[in-house]
Design a protein around this motif. Sequence first.
Motif, short mmCIF file in Angstrom:
data_model
loop_
_atom_site.label_atom_id
_atom_site.label_comp_id
_atom_site.label_asym_id
_atom_site.label_seq_id
_atom_site.Cartn_x
_atom_site.Cartn_y
_atom_site.Cartn_z
N ALA A 57 0.87 -1.18 0.00
CA ALA A 57 0.00 0.00 0.00
C ALA A 57 0.91 1.23 0.00
N PRO A 58 0.45 2.34 -0.54
CA PRO A 58 1.30 3.53 -0.62
C PRO A 58 1.85 4.01 0.71
N ASP A 59 1.10 3.78 1.82
CA ASP A 59 1.57 4.28 3.11
C ASP A 59 2.75 3.47 3.66
N ARG A 60 3.19 2.47 2.94
CA ARG A 60 4.35 1.69 3.36
C ARG A 60 5.61 2.08 2.58
N TYR A 61 5.56 3.27 2.03
CA TYR A 61 6.69 3.81 1.28
C TYR A 61 7.05 5.20 1.79
N LEU A 62 8.34 5.50 1.79
CA LEU A 62 8.82 6.82 2.18
C LEU A 62 9.15 7.60 0.92
N SER A 63 8.74 8.87 0.89
CA SER A 63 9.03 9.74 -0.25
C SER A 63 8.73 11.17 0.17
N ALA A 64 9.40 12.13 -0.45
CA ALA A 64 9.07 13.52 -0.18
C ALA A 64 7.63 13.80 -0.57
N ASN A 65 7.12 13.04 -1.55
CA ASN A 65 5.71 13.11 -1.95
C ASN A 65 5.06 11.76 -1.66
N PRO A 66 4.37 11.64 -0.53
CA PRO A 66 3.81 10.33 -0.15
C PRO A 66 2.72 9.82 -1.10
N HIS A 67 2.23 10.69 -1.99
CA HIS A 67 1.18 10.28 -2.93
C HIS A 67 1.73 9.77 -4.25
N PHE A 68 3.01 10.00 -4.52
CA PHE A 68 3.57 9.73 -5.84
C PHE A 68 3.40 8.27 -6.26
N ALA A 359 16.22 4.17 -8.02
CA ALA A 359 16.81 5.45 -8.42
C ALA A 359 15.92 6.62 -8.03
N VAL A 360 14.61 6.33 -7.89
CA VAL A 360 13.61 7.37 -7.59
C VAL A 360 13.45 7.50 -6.08
N ASP A 361 13.02 8.67 -5.64
CA ASP A 361 12.79 8.92 -4.21
C ASP A 361 11.49 8.25 -3.74
N VAL A 362 11.48 6.93 -3.80
CA VAL A 362 10.40 6.10 -3.26
C VAL A 362 11.07 4.89 -2.62
N THR A 363 10.89 4.72 -1.33
CA THR A 363 11.56 3.64 -0.60
C THR A 363 10.56 2.88 0.25
N GLY A 364 10.49 1.57 0.05
CA GLY A 364 9.52 0.76 0.76
C GLY A 364 10.04 0.19 2.07
N TRP A 365 9.11 -0.34 2.84
CA TRP A 365 9.46 -1.07 4.05
C TRP A 365 10.23 -2.34 3.68
N LEU A 366 10.80 -2.94 4.69
CA LEU A 366 11.41 -4.27 4.55
C LEU A 366 10.31 -5.29 4.28
N GLY A 367 10.59 -6.27 3.42
CA GLY A 367 9.62 -7.35 3.26
C GLY A 367 8.99 -7.46 1.89
N GLY A 368 9.70 -7.10 0.83
CA GLY A 368 9.18 -7.26 -0.52
C GLY A 368 8.58 -6.00 -1.12
N TYR A 369 8.48 -4.95 -0.33
CA TYR A 369 7.85 -3.72 -0.82
C TYR A 369 8.69 -3.03 -1.89
N ASN A 370 10.01 -3.07 -1.76
CA ASN A 370 10.85 -2.41 -2.76
C ASN A 370 10.84 -3.16 -4.09
N PHE A 371 10.73 -4.48 -4.04
CA PHE A 371 10.56 -5.22 -5.28
C PHE A 371 9.25 -4.83 -5.96
N GLN A 372 8.18 -4.70 -5.17
CA GLN A 372 6.90 -4.35 -5.79
C GLN A 372 6.96 -2.97 -6.44
N TRP A 373 7.69 -2.04 -5.82
CA TRP A 373 7.87 -0.73 -6.46
C TRP A 373 8.67 -0.87 -7.76
N ALA A 374 9.67 -1.74 -7.75
CA ALA A 374 10.45 -1.97 -8.97
C ALA A 374 9.54 -2.49 -10.08
N TRP A 375 8.71 -3.50 -9.76
CA TRP A 375 7.81 -4.05 -10.77
C TRP A 375 6.82 -2.99 -11.26
N ALA A 376 6.20 -2.27 -10.33
CA ALA A 376 5.15 -1.33 -10.69
C ALA A 376 5.69 -0.13 -11.47
#
Length: 385
Positions: A57-68, A359-376
């Motif tokens: 879910a988007p709230d499990r990611y850190l970014s200067a823009n939490p909606h991005f 490379a983008v300012d979107v960083t997920g929690w531990l546990g597969g979230y960063n892979f999902q951002w990579a795919w999406a």
Amino acid sequence: MQYDAIILGAGAAGLMCAARAGQRGKRVVLVEKSEAPGKKILISGGGRCNFTNLHTAPDRYLSANPHFAKSALARYTARDFLDLVERHGIAWHEKTLGQLFCDGSARQIVDLLLDECARGSVEIRCGADVGAVDHADGSFRVGDVAAPALVIATGGPSIPKMGATGFAYDLARRFGLKVVEPRPALVPLTLGGEEVLFREISGVSAPVTASAGKTRFAEAALFTHRGLSGPAILQVSSYWRPGEPVVIDFLPDRSAGWLVEAKRASPRATLRSLLRGALSARLADILADRLAMPAELANLSDKALREAEMRLAAWTFHPTGTEGLAKAEVTVGGISTAELSSQTMEAKRVPGLFAIGEAVDVTGWLGGYNFQWAWASGVAAGEAI
């Protein structure tokens, strides 16, 4: 040689983007400086690749823009990637907290991505020196290849021993894109001063609730020869800032008043013996020593016991820092989301330039979230090229 798109970086995001664009009929070349694609994927999840999380879910990611991240994550979900995994006949299991792993090895995910790229006739060039990137007359040129679209998918600088660098940021700045200053995330914390005595129990772990600011995670904490690690600590490290404390509840399942109740039930017991019944002996002993209450419970006031409870529920550590990019799984920060379209990942001021993944300012929690951002994010760009 002319292509429709040049993708820099054959990691999770780059491979996904290349596959999606190639299968849309685009002529794609994927340029990777390492000798083989997917090196970081292969070491992930202890070699079994925690490839997504069911609770994305988007709230499990850190970014200067939490909606991005909302748009890309909504259009390519964890279920979408899981469907792809199942179509390739890869057996998987859920570990905890929605984390999905291969039953076999991470190599299966790399092979899946390579198969998908092959379906799209993607050309993959490994061991390639990117060198200069030129841009003129609406065309990007990298070495002997040119295309109207260039995708930055080279990740962040975490785990430099894997060849990670800040190349993505340097390239983005060259095209006038702003970069949010990167810092280590999902990284162990170091201790100093009086707290170094906790290093004596290196290797000891316990289920805790760890907090940094208003953010809390209930997982395991691990004491190391340098300080604190384990899932709970790695999670809060993404939110922790130098000078701030990290607060640990060592007995998160105990309700208020449990020590006073224990005094009534077992007046001859000691705090040390109670802690040994709930935690590993080495951790129990070090906490009991710091609390300095050796007497039997019957000889301790209710006030003193409540104070001990409060201390155990909010044990405050003052980290001296982190173990840095060398031990960080990812980075917080990166190419500013203000520069990119959340729909396509394309730079607003540089048509044809895209940035995806870490490379983008979107960083997920531990546990597969960063892979999902990579795919999406890879799919978002792959469909827009």
